[in-house]
Design a protein around this motif. Structure first.
Motif, mmCIF file in Angstrom:
data_model
loop_
_atom_site.group_PDB
_atom_site.id
_atom_site.type_symbol
_atom_site.label_atom_id
_atom_site.label_comp_id
_atom_site.label_asym_id
_atom_site.label_seq_id
_atom_site.Cartn_x
_atom_site.Cartn_y
_atom_site.Cartn_z
ATOM 1 N N LEU A 240 0.806 -1.046 0.000
ATOM 2 C CA LEU A 240 0.000 0.000 0.000
ATOM 3 C C LEU A 240 0.901 1.170 0.000
ATOM 4 O O LEU A 240 0.959 1.758 0.909
ATOM 5 N N CYS A 241 1.575 1.731 -0.977
ATOM 6 C CA CYS A 241 2.625 2.705 -0.893
ATOM 7 C C CYS A 241 2.568 3.770 -1.967
ATOM 8 O O CYS A 241 2.313 3.463 -3.065
ATOM 9 N N LEU A 242 2.924 5.045 -1.611
ATOM 10 C CA LEU A 242 2.838 6.079 -2.635
ATOM 11 C C LEU A 242 3.499 7.386 -2.304
ATOM 12 O O LEU A 242 4.022 7.568 -1.239
ATOM 13 N N GLY A 243 3.402 8.304 -3.209
ATOM 14 C CA GLY A 243 3.791 9.676 -3.096
ATOM 15 C C GLY A 243 5.092 9.948 -2.403
ATOM 16 O O GLY A 243 5.101 10.646 -1.428
ATOM 17 N N LEU A 244 6.188 9.417 -2.845
ATOM 18 C CA LEU A 244 7.403 9.666 -2.111
ATOM 19 C C LEU A 244 8.563 9.961 -2.998
ATOM 20 O O LEU A 244 8.499 9.870 -4.196
ATOM 21 N N THR A 245 9.592 10.333 -2.388
ATOM 22 C CA THR A 245 10.777 10.710 -3.120
ATOM 23 C C THR A 245 11.654 9.486 -3.305
ATOM 24 O O THR A 245 11.863 8.737 -2.363
ATOM 25 N N LEU A 246 12.140 9.321 -4.514
ATOM 26 C CA LEU A 246 13.003 8.173 -4.761
ATOM 27 C C LEU A 246 14.353 8.419 -4.122
ATOM 28 O O LEU A 246 14.855 9.529 -4.084
ATOM 29 N N GLY B 284 -10.080 0.941 2.689
ATOM 30 C CA GLY B 284 -10.007 2.268 2.115
ATOM 31 C C GLY B 284 -9.379 2.149 0.737
ATOM 32 O O GLY B 284 -9.440 1.102 0.088
ATOM 33 N N TYR B 285 -8.775 3.225 0.287
ATOM 34 C CA TYR B 285 -8.109 3.251 -1.015
ATOM 35 C C TYR B 285 -6.624 3.449 -0.761
ATOM 36 O O TYR B 285 -6.226 4.312 0.018
ATOM 37 N N ASN B 286 -5.795 2.655 -1.437
ATOM 38 C CA ASN B 286 -4.356 2.695 -1.221
ATOM 39 C C ASN B 286 -3.626 2.901 -2.531
ATOM 40 O O ASN B 286 -3.994 2.321 -3.548
ATOM 41 N N THR B 287 -2.586 3.703 -2.455
ATOM 42 C CA THR B 287 -1.639 3.783 -3.551
ATOM 43 C C THR B 287 -0.273 3.459 -2.962
ATOM 44 O O THR B 287 -0.010 3.726 -1.792
ATOM 45 N N PHE B 288 0.577 2.834 -3.763
ATOM 46 C CA PHE B 288 1.897 2.497 -3.265
ATOM 47 C C PHE B 288 2.906 2.458 -4.390
ATOM 48 O O PHE B 288 2.550 2.377 -5.558
ATOM 49 N N ARG B 289 4.157 2.547 -3.984
ATOM 50 C CA ARG B 289 5.251 2.411 -4.922
ATOM 51 C C ARG B 289 6.400 1.690 -4.232
ATOM 52 O O ARG B 289 6.534 1.743 -3.016
ATOM 53 N N ILE B 290 7.185 1.055 -5.047
ATOM 54 C CA ILE B 290 8.405 0.438 -4.546
ATOM 55 C C ILE B 290 9.468 1.528 -4.599
ATOM 56 O O ILE B 290 9.785 2.052 -5.660
ATOM 57 N N ASN C 101 -2.666 5.383 2.454
ATOM 58 C CA ASN C 101 -4.028 4.874 2.632
ATOM 59 C C ASN C 101 -4.955 6.060 2.870
ATOM 60 O O ASN C 101 -4.638 6.942 3.678
ATOM 61 N N ILE C 102 -6.063 6.058 2.164
ATOM 62 C CA ILE C 102 -7.088 7.078 2.390
ATOM 63 C C ILE C 102 -8.371 6.349 2.745
ATOM 64 O O ILE C 102 -8.878 5.528 1.974
ATOM 65 N N LYS C 103 -8.848 6.632 3.958
ATOM 66 C CA LYS C 103 -10.078 6.007 4.448
ATOM 67 C C LYS C 103 -10.877 7.083 5.179
ATOM 68 O O LYS C 103 -10.359 7.720 6.097
ATOM 69 N N ASN C 104 -12.116 7.260 4.762
ATOM 70 C CA ASN C 104 -12.969 8.290 5.359
ATOM 71 C C ASN C 104 -12.268 9.652 5.357
ATOM 72 O O ASN C 104 -12.283 10.365 6.351
ATOM 73 N N GLU C 105 -11.634 9.971 4.252
ATOM 74 C CA GLU C 105 -10.924 11.237 4.050
ATOM 75 C C GLU C 105 -9.725 11.429 4.980
ATOM 76 O O GLU C 105 -9.158 12.507 5.063
ATOM 77 N N GLU C 106 -9.317 10.383 5.677
ATOM 78 C CA GLU C 106 -8.135 10.427 6.536
ATOM 79 C C GLU C 106 -6.974 9.764 5.815
ATOM 80 O O GLU C 106 -7.119 8.689 5.239
ATOM 81 N N ARG C 107 -5.804 10.410 5.860
ATOM 82 C CA ARG C 107 -4.607 9.905 5.185
ATOM 83 C C ARG C 107 -3.677 9.227 6.189
ATOM 84 O O ARG C 107 -3.427 9.773 7.262
ATOM 85 N N THR C 108 -3.167 8.081 5.799
ATOM 86 C CA THR C 108 -2.198 7.366 6.622
ATOM 87 C C THR C 108 -1.023 6.976 5.746
ATOM 88 O O THR C 108 -1.198 6.424 4.667
ATOM 89 N N GLU C 109 0.187 7.259 6.225
ATOM 90 C CA GLU C 109 1.396 6.852 5.515
ATOM 91 C C GLU C 109 1.894 5.545 6.103
ATOM 92 O O GLU C 109 1.901 5.361 7.325
ATOM 93 N N LEU C 110 2.328 4.657 5.225
ATOM 94 C CA LEU C 110 2.828 3.353 5.637
ATOM 95 C C LEU C 110 4.069 3.007 4.834
ATOM 96 O O LEU C 110 4.230 3.460 3.710
ATOM 97 N N MET C 111 4.903 2.193 5.430
ATOM 98 C CA MET C 111 6.076 1.670 4.735
ATOM 99 C C MET C 111 6.259 0.210 5.123
ATOM 100 O O MET C 111 5.822 -0.211 6.194
ATOM 101 N N GLY C 112 6.897 -0.523 4.255
ATOM 102 C CA GLY C 112 7.205 -1.906 4.552
ATOM 103 C C GLY C 112 8.524 -2.316 3.920
ATOM 104 O O GLY C 112 8.888 -1.820 2.851
#
Length: 185
Positions: free
Chosen positions: A6-12, A105-111, A126-137
């Motif tokens: 579930l990953c997104l919007g980040l700097t390489l 919710g809705y997730n975007t991610f990138r490697i 992750n966007i759920k109920n208009e709340e944003r959560t950042e995750l990494m793995g």
């Protein structure tokens, strides 16, 4: 782990590759990430989502790639002591190297980076109920990784604004790990 799914919007970013290994960022050969993986570290700006029984405490066990650039993530999740196998079909988005998947919710991610035969670092939003959560793995081909790779992951998480106390080593925490290799697991 929207992670991780579930990953997104980040700097390489770049990593210190071991001799003979090429660190890749965005221009991935998706066919080379197919196969078995182990979830090593999870991080989130909302720790409760990656703690025990958290909806984002996903353990990736297998990735399958498709010609249309979609990815199938086979994961385990433990909900109230019950191991559940979860298959998440991701789609490439219009944004280069970004994938989407509906899950809690809705997730975007990138490697963010990886070495095909060693590890992948994934960033998710992750966007759920208009709340944003950042995750990494951090996932790896083997059940553990070098300490310097864990340190690198922590540094990347902190750069993204994830507090160090919200970075969890889950390499020995998959309660469903005994399902690996068994039929249907």
């Amino acid at each position: 782990m929207k992670l991780l799914l579930l990953c997104l919007g980040l700097t390489l970013v770049c990593a210190q590759p071991q001799e003979g290994q090429d660190v890749v960022t965005c221009k991935l050969d998706l066919t080379k990430i197919s196969g078995e993986w182990h979830t090593i570290l999870l991080a989130s700006d909302k720790r409760e989502l990656i703690e025990e029984n958290g909806s984002m405490r996903l353990f990736i066990k297998y990735v399958e790639t498709f010609e249309n650039s979609s990815l199938l993530l086979s994961c385990h999740i433990n909900i109230l002591g019950v191991c559940i196998e979860l298959s998440l079909m991701t789609d490439a988005t219009e944004e280069r190297c970004v994938y989407s998947v509906p899950y809690d919710g809705y997730n975007t991610f990138r490697i963010v980076e990886g070495v095909y035969n060693d590890y992948l670092i994934i960033y998710a939003l992750n966007i759920k109920n208009e709340e944003r959560t950042e995750l990494m793995g951090l996932v790896a081909r083997k059940p553990d990784v070098r300490p310097e790779l864990k340190k690198r992951f922590e540094e990347l998480g902190i750069k993204r604004g994830i507090p160090q106390e919200n970075i969890l080593d889950v390499s020995n925490a998959n309660p469903c790990s005994e399902l690996r290799g068994s039929p249907g697991a």
